[in-house]
Design a protein around this motif. Sequence first.
Motif, PDB file in Angstrom:
ATOM      1  N   GLY A  98      49.556 -19.936   7.249  1.00 37.83           N
ATOM      2  CA  GLY A  98      50.768 -19.881   6.436  1.00 37.83           C
ATOM      3  C   GLY A  98      50.687 -18.826   5.348  1.00 37.83           C
ATOM      4  N   GLY A 102      53.750 -16.968   6.715  1.00 37.37           N
ATOM      5  CA  GLY A 102      54.836 -17.352   5.815  1.00 37.37           C
ATOM      6  C   GLY A 102      54.528 -18.690   5.177  1.00 37.37           C
ATOM      7  N   TRP A 103      54.955 -18.834   3.936  1.00 39.11           N
ATOM      8  CA  TRP A 103      54.641 -20.048   3.193  1.00 39.11           C
ATOM      9  C   TRP A 103      55.325 -21.282   3.767  1.00 39.11           C
ATOM     10  CZ3 TRP A 103      50.667 -19.896   0.114  1.00 39.11           C
ATOM     11  CH2 TRP A 103      50.280 -18.675  -0.428  1.00 39.11           C
ATOM     12  N   TRP A 104      56.362 -21.100   4.576  1.00 33.34           N
ATOM     13  CA  TRP A 104      57.064 -22.235   5.173  1.00 33.34           C
ATOM     14  C   TRP A 104      56.158 -23.045   6.088  1.00 33.34           C
ATOM     15  CZ3 TRP A 104      57.050 -22.154  10.425  1.00 33.34           C
ATOM     16  CH2 TRP A 104      56.797 -20.925  11.036  1.00 33.34           C
ATOM     17  N   LEU A 105      55.101 -22.418   6.624  1.00 29.78           N
ATOM     18  CA  LEU A 105      54.171 -23.106   7.515  1.00 29.78           C
ATOM     19  C   LEU A 105      53.366 -24.180   6.783  1.00 29.78           C
ATOM     20  CD1 LEU A 105      53.524 -22.979  10.487  1.00 29.78           C
ATOM     21  CD2 LEU A 105      51.758 -21.309  10.005  1.00 29.78           C
ATOM     22  N   TYR A 107      54.577 -26.431   4.935  1.00 32.29           N
ATOM     23  CA  TYR A 107      55.304 -27.705   5.039  1.00 32.29           C
ATOM     24  C   TYR A 107      54.861 -28.511   6.259  1.00 32.29           C
ATOM     25  CZ  TYR A 107      58.408 -25.920   1.449  1.00 32.29           C
ATOM     26  OH  TYR A 107      58.904 -25.433   0.280  1.00 32.29           O
ATOM     27  N   PHE A 108      54.402 -27.817   7.293  1.00 29.40           N
ATOM     28  CA  PHE A 108      53.927 -28.500   8.496  1.00 29.40           C
ATOM     29  C   PHE A 108      52.426 -28.809   8.431  1.00 29.40           C
ATOM     30  CE2 PHE A 108      57.618 -25.997   9.792  1.00 29.40           C
ATOM     31  CZ  PHE A 108      58.420 -27.013  10.294  1.00 29.40           C
ATOM     32  N   SER A 109      51.677 -27.996   7.691  1.00 29.66           N
ATOM     33  CA  SER A 109      50.233 -28.209   7.618  1.00 29.66           C
ATOM     34  C   SER A 109      49.847 -29.272   6.591  1.00 29.66           C
ATOM     35  CB  SER A 109      49.516 -26.895   7.307  1.00 29.66           C
ATOM     36  OG  SER A 109      49.853 -26.440   6.021  1.00 29.66           O
TER      37      SER A 109
END
Length: 132
Positions: A98, A102-105, A107-109
Amino acid sequence: MKIQGKMFVWLSVFLLVMAIVYGVWSKEPAGTTALFLSFALAIMIGFYLGFTARRVDAGAQDNKEADVADDAGEVGFFSPHSWQPLSLAIGGAMAFLGVAVGWWLLYFSAPLIVIGLWGWVFEYYRGENRTQ
């Protein structure tokens, strides 16, 4: 543990001298700070090992006449079938990915990391407040 403690104390002395020499010659703050922080970490570990060595029995590594077999025996309990490290590894890999993608990853990690940590900490929890 006495020997390891002394090794870390000597390492911290070396790091302190190198931090001072590097700071004077280079006048570069980032490397100097990193060396001073390495000194602090080494002195903390050396102090802890020396402090603990006074309170526990002498180990085989402290005896100059000891054989390798003198230090044999049970090391501890290790879980034979834990899936929690896999969850932590996948979550950690996604978190570091991420940073690059991208920093959005994150949220899933983050849920994978939290689930892995929670499961690993409470994997063998037994008590009166045990959840089923």
